[in-house]
Design an enzyme around this catalytic site. Structure first.
Site, PDB file in Angstrom:
ATOM      1  N   PHE A 149      59.777 -13.266 -34.827  1.00 34.04           N
ATOM      2  CA  PHE A 149      59.252 -14.017 -33.673  1.00 34.04           C
ATOM      3  C   PHE A 149      59.306 -13.223 -32.384  1.00 34.04           C
ATOM      4  CE2 PHE A 149      63.789 -14.880 -32.952  1.00 34.04           C
ATOM      5  CZ  PHE A 149      63.857 -14.797 -31.564  1.00 34.04           C
ATOM      6  N   LYS A 173      51.664 -11.671 -42.224  1.00 34.12           N
ATOM      7  CA  LYS A 173      52.354 -12.974 -42.212  1.00 34.12           C
ATOM      8  C   LYS A 173      53.233 -12.961 -40.972  1.00 34.12           C
ATOM      9  CE  LYS A 173      55.629 -15.210 -42.816  1.00 34.12           C
ATOM     10  NZ  LYS A 173      56.248 -15.938 -41.696  1.00 34.12           N
ATOM     11  N   GLU A 176      56.351 -17.929 -37.961  1.00 40.68           N
ATOM     12  CA  GLU A 176      55.804 -19.287 -37.790  1.00 40.68           C
ATOM     13  C   GLU A 176      56.156 -19.864 -36.422  1.00 40.68           C
ATOM     14  OE1 GLU A 176      58.238 -18.151 -39.565  1.00 40.68           O
ATOM     15  OE2 GLU A 176      59.632 -19.685 -40.321  1.00 40.68           O
ATOM     16  N   SER A 226      65.458 -10.121 -39.574  1.00 42.35           N
ATOM     17  CA  SER A 226      66.921 -10.070 -39.623  1.00 42.35           C
ATOM     18  C   SER A 226      67.393  -9.339 -40.892  1.00 42.35           C
ATOM     19  CB  SER A 226      67.477 -11.494 -39.595  1.00 42.35           C
ATOM     20  OG  SER A 226      66.996 -12.206 -40.718  1.00 42.35           O
ATOM     21  N   CYS A 281      65.419  -6.324 -30.722  1.00 45.82           N
ATOM     22  CA  CYS A 281      66.250  -5.615 -31.701  1.00 45.82           C
ATOM     23  C   CYS A 281      66.862  -4.359 -31.091  1.00 45.82           C
ATOM     24  CB  CYS A 281      65.432  -5.239 -32.919  1.00 45.82           C
ATOM     25  SG  CYS A 281      64.126  -4.096 -32.494  1.00 45.82           S
ATOM     26  N   GLU A 389      75.316 -10.330 -35.251  1.00 41.75           N
ATOM     27  CA  GLU A 389      74.190 -10.131 -34.337  1.00 41.75           C
ATOM     28  C   GLU A 389      73.924 -11.477 -33.666  1.00 41.75           C
ATOM     29  OE1 GLU A 389      70.166  -9.676 -35.890  1.00 41.75           O
ATOM     30  OE2 GLU A 389      69.660  -8.362 -34.227  1.00 41.75           O
TER      31      GLU A 389
HETATM   32  P1  NAD Z   1      63.819 -13.605 -39.532  1.00 37.11           P
HETATM   33  O1  NAD Z   1      64.431 -12.647 -40.467  1.00 37.11           O
HETATM   34  O2  NAD Z   1      64.340 -14.999 -39.482  1.00 37.11           O
HETATM   35  O3  NAD Z   1      62.240 -13.767 -39.837  1.00 37.11           O
HETATM   36  C1  NAD Z   1      61.423 -12.641 -40.023  1.00 37.11           C
HETATM   37  C2  NAD Z   1      60.275 -13.018 -40.949  1.00 37.11           C
HETATM   38  O4  NAD Z   1      60.810 -13.423 -42.213  1.00 37.11           O
HETATM   39  C3  NAD Z   1      59.439 -14.183 -40.429  1.00 37.11           C
HETATM   40  O5  NAD Z   1      58.082 -13.915 -40.687  1.00 37.11           O
HETATM   41  C4  NAD Z   1      59.948 -15.375 -41.227  1.00 37.11           C
HETATM   42  O6  NAD Z   1      58.953 -16.347 -41.451  1.00 37.11           O
HETATM   43  C5  NAD Z   1      60.388 -14.740 -42.535  1.00 37.11           C
HETATM   44  N1  NAD Z   1      61.534 -15.450 -43.138  1.00 37.11           N
HETATM   45  C6  NAD Z   1      62.501 -16.152 -42.501  1.00 37.11           C
HETATM   46  N2  NAD Z   1      63.389 -16.645 -43.384  1.00 37.11           N
HETATM   47  C7  NAD Z   1      62.981 -16.253 -44.606  1.00 37.11           C
HETATM   48  C8  NAD Z   1      63.491 -16.445 -45.919  1.00 37.11           C
HETATM   49  N3  NAD Z   1      64.599 -17.149 -46.137  1.00 37.11           N
HETATM   50  N4  NAD Z   1      62.831 -15.887 -46.947  1.00 37.11           N
HETATM   51  C9  NAD Z   1      61.706 -15.168 -46.739  1.00 37.11           C
HETATM   52  N5  NAD Z   1      61.176 -14.954 -45.507  1.00 37.11           N
HETATM   53  C10 NAD Z   1      61.800 -15.481 -44.448  1.00 37.11           C
HETATM   54  O7  NAD Z   1      63.854 -12.926 -38.079  1.00 37.11           O
HETATM   55  P2  NAD Z   1      63.465 -13.566 -36.687  1.00 37.11           P
HETATM   56  O8  NAD Z   1      64.491 -14.573 -36.310  1.00 37.11           O
HETATM   57  O9  NAD Z   1      62.041 -13.974 -36.679  1.00 37.11           O
HETATM   58  O10 NAD Z   1      63.580 -12.275 -35.740  1.00 37.11           O
HETATM   59  C11 NAD Z   1      64.793 -11.838 -35.199  1.00 37.11           C
HETATM   60  C12 NAD Z   1      65.434 -10.778 -36.063  1.00 37.11           C
HETATM   61  O11 NAD Z   1      64.533  -9.684 -36.241  1.00 37.11           O
HETATM   62  C13 NAD Z   1      66.675 -10.175 -35.436  1.00 37.11           C
HETATM   63  O12 NAD Z   1      67.639 -10.014 -36.440  1.00 37.11           O
HETATM   64  C14 NAD Z   1      66.203  -8.828 -34.911  1.00 37.11           C
HETATM   65  O13 NAD Z   1      67.209  -7.844 -34.788  1.00 37.11           O
HETATM   66  C15 NAD Z   1      65.216  -8.459 -35.949  1.00 37.11           C
HETATM   67  N6  NAD Z   1      64.274  -7.461 -35.465  1.00 37.11           N
HETATM   68  C16 NAD Z   1      64.437  -6.191 -35.912  1.00 37.11           C
HETATM   69  C17 NAD Z   1      63.595  -5.192 -35.449  1.00 37.11           C
HETATM   70  C18 NAD Z   1      63.756  -3.780 -35.907  1.00 37.11           C
HETATM   71  O14 NAD Z   1      62.889  -2.984 -35.598  1.00 37.11           O
HETATM   72  N7  NAD Z   1      64.775  -3.423 -36.643  1.00 37.11           N
HETATM   73  C19 NAD Z   1      62.581  -5.509 -34.539  1.00 37.11           C
HETATM   74  C20 NAD Z   1      62.439  -6.831 -34.127  1.00 37.11           C
HETATM   75  C21 NAD Z   1      63.308  -7.806 -34.596  1.00 37.11           C
END
Ligand code: NAD
Length: 504
Positions: A149, A173, A176, A226, A281, A389
Site C-alpha cells: 500500500f 496485483k 487493495e 512485509s 520501507c 517493524e
Molecule cells: P503486505 O505484506 O501486507 O501486503 C503486500 C501485498 O501482499 C499486497 O498486495 C497484499 O494484498 C498482499 N497480501 C497481504 N496479505 C497477504 C496474505 N496473507 N497472503 C498473500 N498476499 C497477501 O504489506 P503492506 O502492509 O501493503 O506494505 C507494508 C510492508 O511493505 C512493510 O513491511 C514494508 O517494509 C514493506 N515494503 C518493503 C519495500 C522494500 O522495498 N523492501 C518497499 C515498500 C514496502
C-alpha cells in the site's frame, strides 16, 4: 461511492465481483470507494489476455517498444498531478510526497526507454575455428507484480516498465488499500499505444495472490511487501516453478558518530523517520547515538518533532498525513505503551500531537487515522518496539558505547534493507560502508534509495530471491539468457566426432 475494478485486455472489467473491499480516505476515516476482489477466474482471464498479447509483443521491435515507453513517459508527466492526488486520497500521504513517488517511478520508466541499449548482448568471433558465439536475452513470458500500500505508483513502476520493455506481458496485483492509481496507469498505457493485454490489473487480496502463485502460465513474480508475506510468496512461487524476487520489511538504523554535524543528523532523523508517516520501507526507525552525544541529539530531534505539521495530505500546510487504516494506527500506537512497559522513555508522545485542518468523520470512532510523530528514547535491542517493524511514525533512539557496538546493532538486525551513518570522518564512513551487512547504505544521506540505473534491494529478511529490483538486475530478472554457438559451413566441415566439443 467510487467503484474500482480490474483492467483486463486493454479495458476495465465489466463483470460482477463476488467479493469487494472498502477503500478509505485516511484523513477522514470515511469509506470512499469499493474495490472488486479477483478470484481465480478473473486472474485466469487476465493471464489469458497477457498470454495472447505475449505472442506478438515479444516480437515487436526494440525501437517500437522504446517509442511506446517514451509516449507513456510523456503521458505520466502530463498526469503526474492527477496521479499524486489519487494517491493522497487513498493513501493519505501529503501531495508533495505523492508527487515525489511519481517522479521516482518515472525515473524507472526513463531507464526503460533505453531498452535497445540494455538488451545488447555480446559477440565473439572465432571462438573455435570458423565458429562464432553470441549471447542474447529473451523475455520470460507473462510476469506478475504484487505490491504494497505504501507506494501505490512507485513500487509497481519498479517492476512493469522493465518487464514490458524487455518484451514480457504483465499482471499487476496492487494493494487493495489504495487501488485507484493502478487504473489511471493502465489507461495511460492504452493511450500510449501499448497493445491490449500487455498490461493488466487484477485487484484483490490473498485469494488473488494465491491464484497468481498457482497459475501455471505465470513465469515470474515480483513482490514487495512485509517479510512474512514476502517469504510466503517466495516459497510458494518457487515451489510452483516460478522465478521470484520478494522484497520484504525493514528496520533501518541511522548511526550517529560523536563527530557528526548534529543539526544535519537531527534534520535527517526527523525527515527520514516521519516522512510519509514512517510508512516507508526505507524510513529510519532506529537512531543509534554513539556516546556521548545521545542526550544532545535527542534534544535536537524532539525540538524539531514538536514543529512537524500533521494534517490532511491535501492541505498544503501539512508535512505529515494520517496512517493508512485505523487498525494500523492502533497497532503503531501500541508500541508506545509496550516501549514504556519494557523500560524505554517516551520522549515525544504523538498521540497528543495537534492535527491541523482535520475533517471529522461521521461516527465518534471515525475521523482520520491520526498519530503524530513519536520518539522513544533509551530503547534496547530486547524491546519489541525495536525487534518488530512498526511501519509508522515512531522513532526509537538507542545508545551505543562505541562505533563497534553500533555496527553490531546494525548487523544483529534480522532485516537488511537500508542504513546510514552520520559522521565527518571519511575513514569511519568508509569502514561502515564495508562492514554493514545491509543492501543499501547512506553516508550522511538518511534514505539511500538507489537511482533507476542501480538496483534496489536489501539483504537477509528484507529480500527473498537473488535479484534486486529495477536497474540492470531488473533487466536480468525479466529475461532469460541464451548463448548461441554458430558455424556456417565451409570446406573444413565434415566428419563424425563423438568427442566432447573442445577448442583445439
Ligand atoms: P503486505 O505484506 O501486507 O501486503 C503486500 C501485498 O501482499 C499486497 O498486495 C497484499 O494484498 C498482499 N497480501 C497481504 N496479505 C497477504 C496474505 N496473507 N497472503 C498473500 N498476499 C497477501 O504489506 P503492506 O502492509 O501493503 O506494505 C507494508 C510492508 O511493505 C512493510 O513491511 C514494508 O517494509 C514493506 N515494503 C518493503 C519495500 C522494500 O522495498 N523492501 C518497499 C515498500 C514496502
Amino acid at each position: 461511492m467510487k467503484h474500482i475494478t480490474h483492467w483486463i485486455g486493454g479495458k476495465p472489467w465489466d463483470g460482477e465481483a463476488e467479493r469487494h473491499g472498502d477503500v478509505y480516505d485516511p484523513a477522514t476515516g470515511q469509506v470512499t470507494g469499493q474495490v472488486d476482489f479477483a478470484g481465480p477466474a478473473e486472474v485466469d482471464l487476465a493471464v489469458g489476455a497477457a498470454e495472447d498479447a505475449f505472442l506478438t509483443w515479444r516480437r515487436v521491435s526494440l525501437a517500437r517498444r522504446a517509442s511506446v515507453m517514451f509516449a507513456f513517459r510523456e503521458l505520466l508527466l502530463d498526469h503526474a498531478t492527477e496521479l499524486a492526488k489519487l494517491i493522497t486520497e487513498e493513501h493519505g500521504k501529503v501531495t508533495t510526497d505523492a508527487a515525489g513517488e511519481v517522479s521516482r517511478g518515472l525515473e524507472v520508466v526513463e531507464f526503460a526507454c533505453g531498452i535497445p541499449h540494455l538488451l545488447k548482448g555480446g559477440y565473439s568471433e572465432n571462438v573455435s575455428t570458423g565458429i562464432d558465439s553470441y549471447s542474447i536475452r529473451q523475455p520470460v513470458g507473462v510476469v506478475a507484480g504484487i505490491t504494497p500500500f505504501n507506494f501505490p505508483a512507485m513500487v509497481p513502476m519498479w517492476m512493469f516498465p522493465l518487464a514490458i520493455a524487455c518484451g514480457n506481458t504483465f499482471v499487476l496485483k496492487p494493494s487493495e488499500k489504495d487501488p485507484s492509481a493502478s487504473l489511471l496507469i493502465a489507461s495511460l498505457w492504452a493511450e500510449a499505444g501499448l497493445p491490449d493485454g500487455v498490461f493488466n490489473v487484477v485487484q484483490g487480496d490473498k485469494v488473488a495472490v494465491d491464484a497468481i502463485l498457482g497459475h501455471p502460465d505465470i513465469k515470474a513474480v515480483s513482490f514487495v511487501g512485509s517479510t512474512p508475506i514476502a517469504r510466503y510468496v517466495y516459497e510458494n512461487g518457487t515451489r510452483a516453478g516460478k522465478r521470484v524476487q520478494a522484497l520484504g520489511g525493514a528496520k533501518n538504523h541511522m548511526v550517529v558518530l560523536p563527530d557528526a554535524d548534529l543539526d544535519l543528523a537531527a534534520d535527517a532523523a526527523v525527515s527520514a523517520g516521519f516522512g510519509s508517516a514512517g510508512e516507508r520501507c526505507m524510513a529510519i526507525s532506529a537512531v543509534v547515538a554513539v556516546d556521548p552525544i545521545g542526550d544532545e541529539l535527542v534534544s535536537r530531534i524532539t525540538d524539531r518533532v514538536a514543529r512537524v505539521r500533521v494534517g490532511p495530505g491535501s492541505d498544503e500546510r501539512s508535512e505529515m498525513g494520517p496512517l493508512i487504516t485505523g487498525p494500523h494506527r492502533d497497532r503503531v500506537a501500541s508500541y508506545l505503551d509496550s516501549g514504556v512497559r519494557e523500560g524505554a522513555t517516551l520522549a515525544v508522545d504523538g498521540r497528543v500531537h495537534p492535527v491541523i485542518g482535520a475533517v471529522k468523520g461521521d461516527g465518534e470512532a471515525g475521523g482520520g487515522f491520526w498519530l503524530g510523530p513519536s520518539v522513544l528514547d533509551h530503547v534496547t535491542p530486547q524491546m519489541s518496539c525495536y525487534t518488530d517493524e512498526i511501519f509508522g511514525p515512531v522513532l526509537s533512539v538507542l545508545r551505543a558505547p562505541s562505533y563497534e557496538a553500533a555496527v553490531d546493532l546494525v548487523n544483529g538486525s534480522r532485516y537488511g534493507n537500508g542504513t546510514a551513518i552520520f559522521t565527518c570522518d571519511g575513514g569511519a564512513a568508509r569502514r561502515f560502508v564495508s562492514e554493514a551487512e545491509i543492501g543499501m547504505v547512506g553516508v550522511n544521506v538518511p534514505i539511500p534509495v538507489p537511482m533507476a540505473y542501480y538496483s534496489f534491494g536489501g539483504w537477509k529478511s528484507s529480500l527473498f530471491g537473488d535479484s534486486h529490483i529495477y536497474g540492470t538486475e531488473g533487466v536480468h530478472f525479466y529475461t532469460s539468457g541464451k548463448v548461441v554457438t554458430s558455424r556456417w559451413l565451409d570446406p573444413s566441415h565434415g566428419g563424425v566426432n563423438l568427442g566432447f566439443p573442445v577448442n583445439t
